[in-house]
Write an enzyme that holds these catalytic residues in place. Sequence first.
Site, mmCIF file in Angstrom:
data_model
loop_
_atom_site.group_PDB
_atom_site.id
_atom_site.type_symbol
_atom_site.label_atom_id
_atom_site.label_comp_id
_atom_site.label_asym_id
_atom_site.label_seq_id
_atom_site.Cartn_x
_atom_site.Cartn_y
_atom_site.Cartn_z
ATOM 1 N N ASP A 137 -2.497 8.566 4.126
ATOM 2 C CA ASP A 137 -1.731 8.363 2.780
ATOM 3 C C ASP A 137 -0.939 9.546 2.772
ATOM 4 O O ASP A 137 0.064 9.485 1.686
ATOM 5 C CB ASP A 137 -2.637 8.008 1.748
ATOM 6 N N ARG A 140 0.635 -1.286 -0.160
ATOM 7 C CA ARG A 140 -0.165 0.153 -0.083
ATOM 8 C C ARG A 140 0.879 1.315 0.120
ATOM 9 O O ARG A 140 0.576 2.240 -0.624
ATOM 10 C CB ARG A 140 -0.875 -0.036 1.089
ATOM 11 N N PRO A 187 -20.677 11.248 -2.151
ATOM 12 C CA PRO A 187 -21.665 10.912 -3.098
ATOM 13 C C PRO A 187 -22.607 9.918 -2.606
ATOM 14 O O PRO A 187 -23.580 9.753 -3.584
ATOM 15 C CB PRO A 187 -20.741 10.176 -4.323
ATOM 16 N N HIS A 225 -5.017 8.823 12.658
ATOM 17 C CA HIS A 225 -4.647 7.239 12.375
ATOM 18 C C HIS A 225 -3.415 6.939 12.038
ATOM 19 O O HIS A 225 -2.983 6.004 11.528
ATOM 20 C CB HIS A 225 -5.648 6.547 11.287
ATOM 21 N N GLY A 281 -15.852 12.555 2.484
ATOM 22 C CA GLY A 281 -15.512 11.288 2.242
ATOM 23 C C GLY A 281 -15.216 10.170 3.291
ATOM 24 O O GLY A 281 -14.081 9.541 3.183
ATOM 25 N N THR A 282 -16.032 10.303 4.217
ATOM 26 C CA THR A 282 -16.051 9.285 5.422
ATOM 27 C C THR A 282 -17.507 8.635 5.445
ATOM 28 O O THR A 282 -18.368 9.384 5.541
ATOM 29 C CB THR A 282 -15.428 9.744 6.546
HETATM 30 P P1 OAD Z 1 -14.684 4.269 4.081
HETATM 31 O O1 OAD Z 1 -14.210 3.255 3.072
HETATM 32 O O2 OAD Z 1 -15.390 3.455 5.508
HETATM 33 O O3 OAD Z 1 -15.787 5.311 3.600
HETATM 34 C C1 OAD Z 1 -15.130 5.935 2.401
HETATM 35 C C2 OAD Z 1 -16.418 6.807 2.266
HETATM 36 O O4 OAD Z 1 -15.860 7.646 0.976
HETATM 37 C C3 OAD Z 1 -17.759 6.374 1.705
HETATM 38 O O5 OAD Z 1 -18.562 7.107 2.456
HETATM 39 C C4 OAD Z 1 -17.610 6.933 0.189
HETATM 40 O O6 OAD Z 1 -19.236 6.894 -0.061
HETATM 41 C C5 OAD Z 1 -17.016 7.924 0.050
HETATM 42 N N1 OAD Z 1 -16.310 8.190 -1.329
HETATM 43 C C6 OAD Z 1 -16.160 7.411 -2.202
HETATM 44 N N2 OAD Z 1 -15.530 8.007 -3.231
HETATM 45 C C7 OAD Z 1 -15.637 9.519 -2.827
HETATM 46 C C8 OAD Z 1 -15.183 10.636 -3.482
HETATM 47 N N3 OAD Z 1 -14.492 10.741 -4.792
HETATM 48 N N4 OAD Z 1 -15.566 11.784 -2.864
HETATM 49 C C9 OAD Z 1 -15.905 11.862 -1.646
HETATM 50 N N5 OAD Z 1 -16.270 11.014 -1.085
HETATM 51 C C10 OAD Z 1 -16.198 9.744 -1.739
HETATM 52 O O7 OAD Z 1 -13.541 5.174 4.904
HETATM 53 P P2 OAD Z 1 -13.297 5.681 5.974
HETATM 54 O O8 OAD Z 1 -14.418 6.539 6.541
HETATM 55 O O9 OAD Z 1 -12.064 6.834 6.165
HETATM 56 O O10 OAD Z 1 -9.047 3.101 9.888
HETATM 57 O O11 OAD Z 1 -12.994 4.800 7.138
HETATM 58 C C11 OAD Z 1 -12.629 5.139 8.267
HETATM 59 C C12 OAD Z 1 -11.355 4.166 8.996
HETATM 60 O O12 OAD Z 1 -11.892 2.862 8.716
HETATM 61 C C13 OAD Z 1 -10.236 4.283 8.260
HETATM 62 O O13 OAD Z 1 -9.515 5.588 8.889
HETATM 63 C C14 OAD Z 1 -9.401 2.871 8.446
HETATM 64 C C15 OAD Z 1 -10.443 2.056 8.218
HETATM 65 O O14 OAD Z 1 -10.543 0.998 8.838
HETATM 66 C C16 OAD Z 1 -7.679 2.655 10.328
HETATM 67 O O15 OAD Z 1 -7.189 2.318 9.683
HETATM 68 C C17 OAD Z 1 -7.633 2.735 11.833
#
Ligand code: OAD
Length: 239
Positions: free
Chosen positions: A104, A69, A212, A119, A188-189
């Site tokens: 990242d 990664r 989205p 994180h 984006g979370t």
């Molecule tokens: P997720 O994978 O849970 O969520 C990603 C979000 O991004 C989703 O709601 C998508 O709809 C959205 N998304 C996708 N493409 C997008 C775009 N182009 N623009 C805006 N949004 C978009 O990721 P996180 O919420 O970051 O933890 O996950 C939280 C944590 O879970 C991470 O930090 C990681 C993971 O396990 C650790 O590594 C501790």
Amino acid sequence: MSNRGVRDWVRGAKHVAVLTGAGMSAESGVPTFRDAQTGLWAKFDPQQLATEEAFRANPSMVWDWYAFRREAIAGVQPNAGHRALAEFAKRHPGRLTLITQNVDGLHQRAGSEGVLALHGNIAQDRWLDTPRDCCNADAVAAGSPPCCDRCGNMRRPAVVWFGEALPQLVFAQAEQAARHCDLMLVVGTSGLVYPAAGLARTARGRVAIVNPEPTALDDAADAVLRGTAATVLPQLLED
Ligand code: OAD
């Protein structure tokens, strides 16, 4: 609420907090965790890769997965959303606090300073066990993972794994920003991972979501903008 309406909130806010997640970097080519087809957790089991137990049980597999990664991330570029945040902060010193769940480093590469990385950072590593006198990070035995050639203490990625505490000071600063902001942009979370997601619920000011897809935080939002980070953020943050 329209993009334009939220842009006016940004203009009127003395202090803006921004909480970003994996979707922030999706348009740079970094996979998210929970998107159904492309998310990392759709292909890999987090319990086998993102816990201390998994690392102790199979250090080389976990190390190699992170190394893979790390390399992939080194080969991508920040997108227009990362850049818009960095440029806004430069134009408006002291007005924006950037909190990210991402490991990242793309916000930092786009030029953002003082990023609160809840994180950790995938480009860095640290000792697995409390270092002894013999543990010298500059002279580790190469390997997968590298380790101290005297006591065998292993290097591990400097990211927060499931079941681990967030860096205390960084989280305290993030909470402080949430409690004092006039506006929080949640970008984006999925809003499923706590305590990070809780910041959106403790935000003092308005909350606007940029995503989205529906998220678990939509009920806490004053505005939900259904768009992507790289298209919507430049609109919200233009002067
Ligand atoms: P997720 O994978 O849970 O969520 C990603 C979000 O991004 C989703 O709601 C998508 O709809 C959205 N998304 C996708 N493409 C997008 C775009 N182009 N623009 C805006 N949004 C978009 O990721 P996180 O919420 O970051 O933890 O996950 C939280 C944590 O879970 C991470 O930090 C990681 C993971 O396990 C650790 O590594 C501790």
